[in-house]
Design a protein around this motif. Structure first.
Motif, PDB file in Angstrom:
ATOM      1  N   GLU A  56       0.834  -1.204   0.000  1.00  0.00           N
ATOM      2  CA  GLU A  56       0.000   0.000   0.000  1.00  0.00           C
ATOM      3  C   GLU A  56       0.871   1.258   0.000  1.00  0.00           C
ATOM      4  O   GLU A  56       0.566   2.234  -0.666  1.00  0.00           O
ATOM      5  CB  GLU A  56      -0.947   0.004   1.201  1.00  0.00           C
ATOM      6  N   GLN A  57       1.954   1.232   0.753  1.00  0.00           N
ATOM      7  CA  GLN A  57       2.866   2.382   0.770  1.00  0.00           C
ATOM      8  C   GLN A  57       3.469   2.598  -0.605  1.00  0.00           C
ATOM      9  O   GLN A  57       3.600   3.732  -1.062  1.00  0.00           O
ATOM     10  CB  GLN A  57       3.972   2.171   1.802  1.00  0.00           C
ATOM     11  N   GLY A  58       3.826   1.507  -1.263  1.00  0.00           N
ATOM     12  CA  GLY A  58       4.379   1.606  -2.611  1.00  0.00           C
ATOM     13  C   GLY A  58       3.371   2.186  -3.581  1.00  0.00           C
ATOM     14  O   GLY A  58       3.713   3.006  -4.440  1.00  0.00           O
ATOM     15  N   ARG A  92       3.083   5.904  -2.897  1.00  0.00           N
ATOM     16  CA  ARG A  92       4.271   6.606  -3.410  1.00  0.00           C
ATOM     17  C   ARG A  92       4.193   6.740  -4.930  1.00  0.00           C
ATOM     18  O   ARG A  92       4.485   7.798  -5.495  1.00  0.00           O
ATOM     19  CB  ARG A  92       5.526   5.845  -2.990  1.00  0.00           C
ATOM     20  N   LYS A  93       3.791   5.672  -5.589  1.00  0.00           N
ATOM     21  CA  LYS A  93       3.686   5.684  -7.058  1.00  0.00           C
ATOM     22  C   LYS A  93       2.655   6.713  -7.518  1.00  0.00           C
ATOM     23  O   LYS A  93       2.911   7.491  -8.442  1.00  0.00           O
ATOM     24  CB  LYS A  93       3.289   4.290  -7.538  1.00  0.00           C
ATOM     25  N   GLU A  94       1.506   6.738  -6.856  1.00  0.00           N
ATOM     26  CA  GLU A  94       0.455   7.700  -7.220  1.00  0.00           C
ATOM     27  C   GLU A  94       0.902   9.136  -6.940  1.00  0.00           C
ATOM     28  O   GLU A  94       0.593  10.042  -7.702  1.00  0.00           O
ATOM     29  CB  GLU A  94      -0.840   7.390  -6.458  1.00  0.00           C
ATOM     30  N   ASP A 150      -5.421   3.293   1.275  1.00  0.00           N
ATOM     31  CA  ASP A 150      -6.231   2.345   0.505  1.00  0.00           C
ATOM     32  C   ASP A 150      -6.083   2.723  -0.965  1.00  0.00           C
ATOM     33  O   ASP A 150      -6.636   3.725  -1.420  1.00  0.00           O
ATOM     34  CB  ASP A 150      -7.687   2.429   0.945  1.00  0.00           C
ATOM     35  N   SER A 151      -5.312   1.912  -1.708  1.00  0.00           N
ATOM     36  CA  SER A 151      -5.025   2.251  -3.096  1.00  0.00           C
ATOM     37  C   SER A 151      -6.266   2.128  -3.981  1.00  0.00           C
ATOM     38  O   SER A 151      -6.397   2.858  -4.965  1.00  0.00           O
ATOM     39  CB  SER A 151      -3.892   1.375  -3.642  1.00  0.00           C
ATOM     40  N   ALA A 152      -7.182   1.239  -3.647  1.00  0.00           N
ATOM     41  CA  ALA A 152      -8.396   1.091  -4.453  1.00  0.00           C
ATOM     42  C   ALA A 152      -9.281   2.333  -4.336  1.00  0.00           C
ATOM     43  O   ALA A 152      -9.829   2.808  -5.322  1.00  0.00           O
ATOM     44  CB  ALA A 152      -9.166  -0.159  -4.025  1.00  0.00           C
TER      45      ALA A 152
END
Length: 114
Positions: A43-45, A48-50, A81-83
């Motif tokens: 989730e941290q990755g 960071r990507k977003e 929460d990436s979703a």
């Protein structure tokens, strides 16, 4: 004719080995199933990507906006929460936990538990 005791005695080492293998497999599966640290890193990755892509605000920016509004609460930490593309900030006051869900794209509070 082989006595019953002899058959049992010859079976015990195989039984012990089988139980040891089963116990090891169970421990391995439970360790794999119970790896929240791996999920958290994922989730941290994603966050960071977003953020690098300019799609979401940084956690520091979200905290800079939200923490001053939570006077008297102790900040326990974030989750992403990436979703949903949302941060969930966790606070506690007088033994009650409060979650503040924040849209990671805008910094707007989506929900606050009471």
């Amino acid at each position: 004719m082989i006595s019953r005791a002899s058959r049992i005695a010859s079976f015990l080492p195989r039984l012990r080995t089988g139980l040891a293998v089963a116990a090891g497999a169970a421990l391995t599966l439970s360790a794999v199933a119970a790896t929240p640290a791996v999920a958290q890193r994922s989730e941290q990755g994603a966050a960071r990507k977003e953020m690098k892509a300019g799609n979401v605000l940084s956690l520091r920016e979200i905290e800079r906006r939200i923490l001053p509004t939570m006077k008297g609460y102790e900040y326990l930490g974030p989750a992403y929460d990436s979703a949903a593309m949302a941060y969930r900030l966790k606070f506690i006051k007088d033994g009650r936990v409060v979650f503040v869900d924040v849209d990671a794209r805008t910094g707007r509070v989506i929900n606050r538990t009471r």
